[in-house]
Scaffold this motif. Structure first.
Motif, PDB file in Angstrom:
ATOM      1  N   GLU A  98      67.948  30.762 109.323  1.00 38.91           N
ATOM      2  CA  GLU A  98      68.304  30.053 110.388  1.00 38.91           C
ATOM      3  C   GLU A  98      68.329  31.105 112.076  1.00 38.91           C
ATOM      4  O   GLU A  98      68.774  31.954 112.167  1.00 38.91           O
ATOM      5  N   SER A 126      67.331  26.417 116.685  1.00 36.97           N
ATOM      6  CA  SER A 126      67.012  26.133 116.303  1.00 36.97           C
ATOM      7  C   SER A 126      66.869  24.061 115.950  1.00 36.97           C
ATOM      8  O   SER A 126      67.422  23.837 116.508  1.00 36.97           O
ATOM      9  N   ARG A 134      65.218  20.966 116.173  1.00 33.34           N
ATOM     10  CA  ARG A 134      64.480  19.571 114.875  1.00 33.34           C
ATOM     11  C   ARG A 134      63.960  18.996 115.779  1.00 33.34           C
ATOM     12  O   ARG A 134      64.312  18.602 116.769  1.00 33.34           O
ATOM     13  N   TRP A 186      64.932  20.474 109.779  1.00 26.05           N
ATOM     14  CA  TRP A 186      64.418  21.650 110.454  1.00 26.05           C
ATOM     15  C   TRP A 186      63.364  21.392 109.621  1.00 26.05           C
ATOM     16  O   TRP A 186      63.151  21.475 108.645  1.00 26.05           O
TER      17      TRP A 186
END
Length: 312
Positions: A156, A160, A162, A168
């Motif tokens: 990751e 990151s 989403r 993810w």
């Protein structure tokens, strides 16, 4: 002059260069300030565990003497260690912080979630977390995950992305060359932010020692009633342990990581000081999650599967 174990990782190069811990601290503070500049409504995941405590300490440093401009969020499984919950509440009161709590027990009481046969509620945290993020419209969520903990976390990025369902997708990872972080996101999406990504467990403990950061008592050796299951010492409790054939013993143990009581194992230890803990960690050949987290042993891809669904 005596050099402690906590100082052993500090460099002694040019007076114009940063030590190892100073470099990690500087990077993390930069990330925290970057989030404050790019996002409208960030929140810090705070469980009362050591990584979230260090993350909060860094945020306090980043904005001192002003208060931090973020609230805290804790997903309470209902099976948390009492010592950790007490520490969480004391920390919130001391720094006059805002705390949001997403309760797994509320979802069980409403029939939205069901208890698992093994008694663990750790995998049940995803829905309360994602719905709280959506209802409060948090657009950046700080997590204490580190790349050395587990292989899915090693994949990751610091920022990151989403999607609108908090899921993810590793294929949507963005490059982070020269420490440039891209926080762009569409309405309904949010970004998980990991300021401790490049830290190791040893780095965390050396930093705690250097900064004199207070921790919950269960991180140090103490007497506790535990029972053996799947190679780990678990704490007896209302969550369902022990079963027949799992005798309870009183042992001297401590915790390397803190989560749901049903899936977080203790390790045999006599380490009662920070220096002793650091020596113990330095000689260990197992990561903290690999040694003490039963939920990561469900399958080879257990953590990655949970992260794809919205877990932190």
């Amino acid at each position: 002059m005596t050099t402690t174990v906590a100082e052993a990782g500090e460099g002694t190069g040019s007076p114009y260069s940063l030590s190892h811990l100073d470099a990690l601290e500087s990077e993390a503070v930069h990330i925290v300030r970057e989030v404050a500049g790019e996002f409208e409504n960030p929140v810090i995941l705070f469980s009362g565990g050591k990584d979230s405590i260090v993350m909060l300490h860094l945020a306090l440093k980043a904005f001192a003497p002003a208060p931090i401009p973020f609230a805290l969020l804790h997903v309470d499984t209902g099976h948390n260690f009492p010592e950790v919950l007490e520490f969480r509440d004391r920390t919130v009161a001391r720094h006059r912080l805002r705390l949001h709590v997403a309760s797994v027990q509320d979802y069980i009481d409403r029939g939205v979630l069901k208890e698992r046969p093994d008694g663990t509620r750790n995998p049940l945290q995803t829905l309360p977390l994602t719905e709280k993020i959506q209802s409060e419209r948090f657009d950046a969520v700080f997590g204490g995950g580190r790349r050395d903990e587990e292989k899915a976390r090693a994949k990751e990025r610091v920022f990151s992305l989403r999607d609108e369902f908090s899921q993810w997708d590793p294929r949507r990872q963005r490059p982070e060359l020269w420490n440039l972080y891209n926080g762009r996101h569409a309405p309904g999406e949010h970004v998980r932010v990991f300021p401790l990504s490049n830290w190791t467990e040893l780095d965390v403990w050396q930093y705690i020692a250097r900064e004199g950061i207070e921790l919950p008592s269960i991180y140090f050796a103490h007497e506790r009633e535990v029972f053996r299951r799947n190679g780990m010492w678990l704490t007896a409790g209302a969550w369902g342990g022990p079963k027949d054939g799992e005798p309870v013993e009183r042992r001297r143990v401590r915790y390397r990581t803190v989560g749901d009581m049903s899936c977080t194992g203790a390790v045999d230890s006599d380490a009662v000081t920070l220096d002793q803990v650091i020596r113990e960690i330095a000689s260990s050949r197992l990561t903290e999650r690999g040694a003490t987290r039963a939920d990561d042993k469900l399958s080879e891809a257990a953590m990655e599967d949970r992260k794809r669904e919205g877990y932190f």
